[in-house]
Design a protein around this motif. Sequence first.
Motif, PDB file in Angstrom:
ATOM      1  N   ILE A 229       0.808  -1.214   0.000  1.00 51.60           N
ATOM      2  CA  ILE A 229       0.000   0.000   0.000  1.00 51.60           C
ATOM      3  C   ILE A 229       0.844   1.269   0.000  1.00 51.60           C
ATOM      4  O   ILE A 229       0.397   2.335  -0.421  1.00 51.60           O
ATOM      5  N   THR A 230       2.103   1.171   0.442  1.00 51.52           N
ATOM      6  CA  THR A 230       2.982   2.347   0.458  1.00 51.52           C
ATOM      7  C   THR A 230       4.206   2.179  -0.448  1.00 51.52           C
ATOM      8  O   THR A 230       5.054   3.073  -0.499  1.00 51.52           O
ATOM      9  N   SER A 231       4.286   1.065  -1.165  1.00 56.17           N
ATOM     10  CA  SER A 231       5.506   0.760  -1.914  1.00 56.17           C
ATOM     11  C   SER A 231       5.800   1.764  -3.022  1.00 56.17           C
ATOM     12  O   SER A 231       6.954   1.932  -3.411  1.00 56.17           O
ATOM     13  N   ASN A 232       4.765   2.446  -3.545  1.00 59.38           N
ATOM     14  CA  ASN A 232       4.976   3.376  -4.643  1.00 59.38           C
ATOM     15  C   ASN A 232       4.812   4.844  -4.250  1.00 59.38           C
ATOM     16  O   ASN A 232       4.828   5.715  -5.118  1.00 59.38           O
ATOM     17  N   VAL A 233       4.624   5.115  -2.966  1.00 64.42           N
ATOM     18  CA  VAL A 233       4.508   6.499  -2.518  1.00 64.42           C
ATOM     19  C   VAL A 233       5.884   7.157  -2.574  1.00 64.42           C
ATOM     20  O   VAL A 233       6.844   6.634  -2.012  1.00 64.42           O
ATOM     21  N   PRO A 234       6.030   8.300  -3.255  1.00 66.69           N
ATOM     22  CA  PRO A 234       7.345   8.950  -3.297  1.00 66.69           C
ATOM     23  C   PRO A 234       7.791   9.415  -1.917  1.00 66.69           C
ATOM     24  O   PRO A 234       6.989   9.917  -1.130  1.00 66.69           O
ATOM     25  N   VAL A 235       9.069   9.227  -1.629  1.00 66.86           N
ATOM     26  CA  VAL A 235       9.646   9.590  -0.327  1.00 66.86           C
ATOM     27  C   VAL A 235      10.875  10.455  -0.552  1.00 66.86           C
ATOM     28  O   VAL A 235      11.787  10.068  -1.286  1.00 66.86           O
ATOM     29  N   ILE A 236      10.885  11.620   0.084  1.00 60.97           N
ATOM     30  CA  ILE A 236      12.084  12.462   0.099  1.00 60.97           C
ATOM     31  C   ILE A 236      12.748  12.285   1.454  1.00 60.97           C
ATOM     32  O   ILE A 236      12.160  12.593   2.486  1.00 60.97           O
ATOM     33  N   MET A 237      13.951  11.751   1.462  1.00 57.52           N
ATOM     34  CA  MET A 237      14.704  11.579   2.700  1.00 57.52           C
ATOM     35  C   MET A 237      15.384  12.889   3.053  1.00 57.52           C
ATOM     36  O   MET A 237      16.017  13.517   2.204  1.00 57.52           O
ATOM     37  N   MET A 238      15.238  13.324   4.319  1.00 53.78           N
ATOM     38  CA  MET A 238      15.877  14.547   4.808  1.00 53.78           C
ATOM     39  C   MET A 238      16.903  14.154   5.860  1.00 53.78           C
ATOM     40  O   MET A 238      16.566  13.502   6.846  1.00 53.78           O
ATOM     41  N   SER A 239      18.159  14.558   5.662  1.00 53.76           N
ATOM     42  CA  SER A 239      19.209  14.125   6.570  1.00 53.76           C
ATOM     43  C   SER A 239      20.349  15.128   6.606  1.00 53.76           C
ATOM     44  O   SER A 239      20.621  15.814   5.613  1.00 53.76           O
ATOM     45  N   ALA A 240      21.009  15.190   7.749  1.00 55.07           N
ATOM     46  CA  ALA A 240      22.198  16.026   7.882  1.00 55.07           C
ATOM     47  C   ALA A 240      23.442  15.293   7.406  1.00 55.07           C
ATOM     48  O   ALA A 240      24.523  15.885   7.304  1.00 55.07           O
ATOM     49  N   ASP A 241      23.306  14.006   7.125  1.00 53.47           N
ATOM     50  CA  ASP A 241      24.430  13.198   6.658  1.00 53.47           C
ATOM     51  C   ASP A 241      24.609  13.413   5.153  1.00 53.47           C
ATOM     52  O   ASP A 241      23.771  13.003   4.347  1.00 53.47           O
ATOM     53  N   ASP A 242      25.695  14.076   4.772  1.00 57.05           N
ATOM     54  CA  ASP A 242      25.914  14.373   3.358  1.00 57.05           C
ATOM     55  C   ASP A 242      26.920  13.434   2.696  1.00 57.05           C
ATOM     56  O   ASP A 242      27.406  13.707   1.604  1.00 57.05           O
ATOM     57  N   SER A 243      27.237  12.316   3.354  1.00 54.65           N
ATOM     58  CA  SER A 243      28.202  11.377   2.778  1.00 54.65           C
ATOM     59  C   SER A 243      27.579  10.672   1.577  1.00 54.65           C
ATOM     60  O   SER A 243      26.382  10.371   1.546  1.00 54.65           O
ATOM     61  N   LEU A 244      28.394  10.414   0.583  1.00 57.87           N
ATOM     62  CA  LEU A 244      27.921   9.740  -0.617  1.00 57.87           C
ATOM     63  C   LEU A 244      27.369   8.356  -0.295  1.00 57.87           C
ATOM     64  O   LEU A 244      26.372   7.921  -0.885  1.00 57.87           O
ATOM     65  N   THR A 245      27.985   7.687   0.673  1.00 57.35           N
ATOM     66  CA  THR A 245      27.526   6.346   1.054  1.00 57.35           C
ATOM     67  C   THR A 245      26.097   6.385   1.569  1.00 57.35           C
ATOM     68  O   THR A 245      25.254   5.567   1.182  1.00 57.35           O
ATOM     69  N   SER A 246      25.800   7.347   2.457  1.00 54.13           N
ATOM     70  CA  SER A 246      24.453   7.462   3.028  1.00 54.13           C
ATOM     71  C   SER A 246      23.431   7.834   1.960  1.00 54.13           C
ATOM     72  O   SER A 246      22.311   7.312   1.940  1.00 54.13           O
ATOM     73  N   ILE A 247      23.800   8.739   1.081  1.00 56.00           N
ATOM     74  CA  ILE A 247      22.884   9.158   0.015  1.00 56.00           C
ATOM     75  C   ILE A 247      22.560   7.977  -0.893  1.00 56.00           C
ATOM     76  O   ILE A 247      21.389   7.716  -1.201  1.00 56.00           O
ATOM     77  N   MET A 248      23.595   7.237  -1.301  1.00 61.51           N
ATOM     78  CA  MET A 248      23.377   6.098  -2.181  1.00 61.51           C
ATOM     79  C   MET A 248      22.579   5.007  -1.494  1.00 61.51           C
ATOM     80  O   MET A 248      21.719   4.362  -2.108  1.00 61.51           O
ATOM     81  N   GLN A 249      22.830   4.807  -0.209  1.00 62.42           N
ATOM     82  CA  GLN A 249      22.098   3.783   0.535  1.00 62.42           C
ATOM     83  C   GLN A 249      20.604   4.111   0.582  1.00 62.42           C
ATOM     84  O   GLN A 249      19.759   3.236   0.419  1.00 62.42           O
TER      85      GLN A 249
END
Length: 394
Positions: A220-240
């Motif tokens: 029921i939520t698998s296709n809802v768009p999600v914007i992640m908001m985070s203070a972590d700007d590492s490429l690893t976290s963004i890609m994850q």
Amino acid sequence: MVAIPQCSGMKEIEMTSGTPVPMHNIRDKYLQSLAVQRTDILRLAAAPECVETNPEDLEGLRMFAHKLAGTGKIYGFPEISEAGYSLECALRGEDAVPADISRKTKYLVSVMERAIRSHDAGGDPMPEPESPPTTVADPSHSTPMGLEKPILLVIDDDEGITDLVHSLFDQVAHVEIRADARSGLSAAAELRPHLILLDERMPGERSGLELLQQLRDIPITSNVPVIMMSADDSLTSIMQALVTGATDYVIKPFEPMTLLTKGLDLLKTYRTRILIVDDDPAVRDLLEYKLSSAGCDVVAVGDCHEGWAKLEQEQFSLVLLDRMMPDLDGSILLRMMHSDETTSRIPVIFLTAKRSAADVVDGLLTGAADYITKPFDADNVVQRCLDLVKAKKH
């Protein structure tokens, strides 16, 4: 079972063997239809040596093979798709060999019977999510009626962020705030938001990333768009986050207009109305379920005549159209749409088992905006529908 605190009025449905009950019911209906189709196929092929002289039986058998080729894999039975496609190919040629048709028919029936037996024995051939069984909202629980704006769910414990988001989006969306992952997941299942803004770090046992995974695991939520908001700007976290299923990633602190622009772009699919025209009820059931879960208003019909009647009476954002149907070819309906000023601008996606390069080129030249072959991945179909609708609204 891990129970999630329910919001007022939220209806619970237990997930069985990792498969949500509504989806489980749709699969059960499909398996029941297999039993009926098996009987009809056996009747048509009772005397395979006569198939060559009976065009009606030949066409009937081909239609069954065509449908099964398009739906088996979708419901977790790839062997049915492969066997159906093999039989359909054998039935296409003018020099069809009765013995070959008989052999491939028997194999198709055998894999259908295997699927039915696995169901009767309590087996669950559909993939199970790795997350533990959970209680989720009934997908038939619709978005609150009377809302003139889309629903934006913000899951963040920082009041500074939530106040800002509320002020940014209050004029364009109905904003709901939740401060932790547990209540956020419950609200996502109940409210069926059109967009979720999700903090990566919150109090409680689950991180935002873990919640994102759960949102993607629940149909029921698998296709809802999600914007992640985070203070972590590492490429690893963004890609994850993006690999887990985030639609976008915003680094805190962010420019308010950046978030507003990204959010408005994703909210463009609000009030999307999609018409499905397909003579196969298994396809209609699955896509109606998936698209409705993604927040779309869906109308599904079984033939082109009824589809044209709906197009004359109602407005739609997009049409999912089976190209091969017994009453009227989908290509003809598409030409009818193009010849009418009120329907000529509606994007059409062909959904068909005709998969050769020539078929695809011909379909696109006819005027289809996209071409998807059966068997298909339902989530991919949903995403391509939403992408087309957003592109149209630019």
